[in-house]
Design a protein around this motif. Structure first.
Motif, PDB file in Angstrom:
ATOM      1  N   HIS A  87       0.968  -1.031   0.064  1.00 50.39           N
ATOM      2  CA  HIS A  87       0.106  -0.043   0.070  1.00 50.39           C
ATOM      3  C   HIS A  87       0.775   1.134   0.039  1.00 50.39           C
ATOM      4  CE1 HIS A  87      -2.499   3.031   1.970  1.00 50.39           C
ATOM      5  NE2 HIS A  87      -3.679   2.345   1.403  1.00 50.39           N
ATOM      6  N   ALA A  88       2.110   1.400   0.814  1.00 56.15           N
ATOM      7  CA  ALA A  88       2.854   2.398   0.884  1.00 56.15           C
ATOM      8  C   ALA A  88       3.649   2.803  -0.303  1.00 56.15           C
ATOM      9  CB  ALA A  88       4.021   2.251   2.164  1.00 56.15           C
ATOM     10  N   ASN A  89       3.937   1.854  -0.993  1.00 52.58           N
ATOM     11  CA  ASN A  89       4.545   2.109  -2.185  1.00 52.58           C
ATOM     12  C   ASN A  89       3.460   2.817  -3.241  1.00 52.58           C
ATOM     13  OD1 ASN A  89       5.361   0.883  -5.221  1.00 52.58           O
ATOM     14  ND2 ASN A  89       7.006   0.648  -4.003  1.00 52.58           N
ATOM     15  N   VAL A  90       2.250   2.491  -3.326  1.00 51.73           N
ATOM     16  CA  VAL A  90       1.200   3.325  -4.163  1.00 51.73           C
ATOM     17  C   VAL A  90       1.396   4.864  -3.836  1.00 51.73           C
ATOM     18  CG1 VAL A  90      -0.972   3.645  -5.035  1.00 51.73           C
ATOM     19  CG2 VAL A  90      -0.169   1.306  -4.649  1.00 51.73           C
ATOM     20  N   ILE A  91       1.211   5.059  -2.268  1.00 50.95           N
ATOM     21  CA  ILE A  91       1.285   6.203  -1.698  1.00 50.95           C
ATOM     22  C   ILE A  91       2.663   7.160  -2.128  1.00 50.95           C
ATOM     23  CG2 ILE A  91       1.142   7.749   0.243  1.00 50.95           C
ATOM     24  CD1 ILE A  91      -0.635   5.682   1.354  1.00 50.95           C
ATOM     25  N   HIS A  92       3.653   6.454  -1.984  1.00 48.55           N
ATOM     26  CA  HIS A  92       4.804   6.833  -2.351  1.00 48.55           C
ATOM     27  C   HIS A  92       5.002   7.501  -3.812  1.00 48.55           C
ATOM     28  CE1 HIS A  92       9.269   7.619  -2.589  1.00 48.55           C
ATOM     29  NE2 HIS A  92       9.265   6.954  -3.838  1.00 48.55           N
ATOM     30  N   HIS A  93       4.386   6.836  -4.794  1.00 49.71           N
ATOM     31  CA  HIS A  93       4.593   7.323  -6.117  1.00 49.71           C
ATOM     32  C   HIS A  93       3.440   8.368  -6.511  1.00 49.71           C
ATOM     33  CE1 HIS A  93       7.902   4.808  -7.497  1.00 49.71           C
ATOM     34  NE2 HIS A  93       7.395   3.774  -6.816  1.00 49.71           N
ATOM     35  N   PHE A  94       2.216   8.263  -5.862  1.00 50.47           N
ATOM     36  CA  PHE A  94       1.122   8.910  -6.190  1.00 50.47           C
ATOM     37  C   PHE A  94       0.376   9.810  -5.441  1.00 50.47           C
ATOM     38  CE2 PHE A  94       1.313   5.253  -9.315  1.00 50.47           C
ATOM     39  CZ  PHE A  94       1.577   5.982 -10.400  1.00 50.47           C
ATOM     40  N   GLY A  95       0.839   9.519  -4.052  1.00 48.81           N
ATOM     41  CA  GLY A  95       0.298  10.371  -2.883  1.00 48.81           C
ATOM     42  C   GLY A  95      -1.210   9.845  -2.324  1.00 48.81           C
ATOM     43  N   SER A  96      -2.099   9.837  -3.297  1.00 47.62           N
ATOM     44  CA  SER A  96      -3.412   9.325  -2.987  1.00 47.62           C
ATOM     45  C   SER A  96      -3.840   8.549  -4.334  1.00 47.62           C
ATOM     46  CB  SER A  96      -4.214  10.549  -2.653  1.00 47.62           C
ATOM     47  OG  SER A  96      -4.373  11.421  -3.936  1.00 47.62           O
ATOM     48  N   ILE A  97      -5.286   8.175  -3.888  1.00 48.92           N
ATOM     49  CA  ILE A  97      -6.075   7.378  -5.003  1.00 48.92           C
ATOM     50  C   ILE A  97      -6.317   8.491  -6.141  1.00 48.92           C
ATOM     51  CG2 ILE A  97      -8.242   7.600  -3.963  1.00 48.92           C
ATOM     52  CD1 ILE A  97      -6.788   4.783  -6.144  1.00 48.92           C
ATOM     53  N   ALA A  98      -6.610   9.783  -5.717  1.00 52.17           N
ATOM     54  CA  ALA A  98      -6.859  10.787  -6.725  1.00 52.17           C
ATOM     55  C   ALA A  98      -5.599  11.051  -7.645  1.00 52.17           C
ATOM     56  CB  ALA A  98      -7.153  12.468  -5.915  1.00 52.17           C
ATOM     57  N   GLY A  99      -4.543  10.852  -7.082  1.00 48.38           N
ATOM     58  CA  GLY A  99      -3.276  11.031  -7.650  1.00 48.38           C
ATOM     59  C   GLY A  99      -2.961  10.001  -8.692  1.00 48.38           C
TER      60      GLY A  99
END
Length: 208
Positions: A59-71
């Motif tokens: 999960h943290a990997n997605v946040i690292h690259h895009f910040g949020s689901i909106a990203g």
């Protein structure tokens, strides 16, 4: 006698090999997973946990690259637009396409690949204003060989692209459903929209 406990079994089990990717490859992997979810289930199914699971990352990997689901949603829309534009621009510059080719590719992306639903979702959630890539793509299309050969000014080309996008979004969202409700084949809405686009192309050609 050796007693195997649950802990010892789990400890001895081989762990999955961690795949090391460059930042660009990691982003592409996540966006490809998000696109698969979009096509199958729609934009409402794009959740951080589900995208991470489909991409095989934490999960943290997605946040690292895009910040949020909106990203993720915005980046995915930009990716779809960029891929579509590259396909159209290449066709226009190599002489292997007609003006109608661009419309066909646009309608395919917005209807079959879920771009219309994602675009509508971004508009409803207030994220569509971030899609500055659209302006850049329009400028690139105006510079293609085909656009130059037609001899049209910028305003006419932009209006034509705007018409294409509006028709593609509407057809992608409601075309098959409305066609069915009115007793017409599911593809009829797209056919009518493309006829309108082709008529506009003919009108522009005669004026050019």
């Amino acid at each position: 006698m050796v007693v195997l406990t649950k802990m010892s079994i789990e400890a001895s089990a081989p762990r999955p090999t961690r795949v090391r990717r460059s930042p660009e490859a990691a982003r592409e992997n996540i966006l490809a997973a998000a696109e698969a979810i979009l096509v199958e289930h729609g934009p409402q199914a794009l959740k951080l946990a589900d995208v991470a699971k489909a991409a095989g990352v934490v999960h943290a990997n997605v946040i690292h690259h895009f910040g949020s689901i909106a990203g993720v949603e915005t980046a995915l829309m930009e990716r779809m637009i960029r891929n579509l534009a590259d396909k159209v621009i290449t066709g226009f510059n190599t002489g292997g396409a007609t003006p109608g080719f661009g419309a066909q590719a646009l309608f395919e992306a917005f209807e079959a690949k879920g771009a219309a639903r994602l675009a509508a979702w971004l508009e409803l959630t207030g994220e569509s204003r971030r899609l500055t890539v659209v302006r850049n793509v329009v400028d690139e299309i105006i510079q293609t060989r085909l656009a130059q050969d037609l001899g049209l000014d910028r305003e006419k080309v932009v209006d034509f692209i705007l018409l294409n996008i509006i028709l593609a979004v509407g057809t992608g969202l409601f075309g098959p459903t409305l066609s069915d409700l009115l007793g017409r084949p599911p593809e009829r809405a797209r056919e009518l929209a493309l006829e309108m686009v082709q008529g506009r192309i003919s009108a522009l050609g005669s004026k050019g």
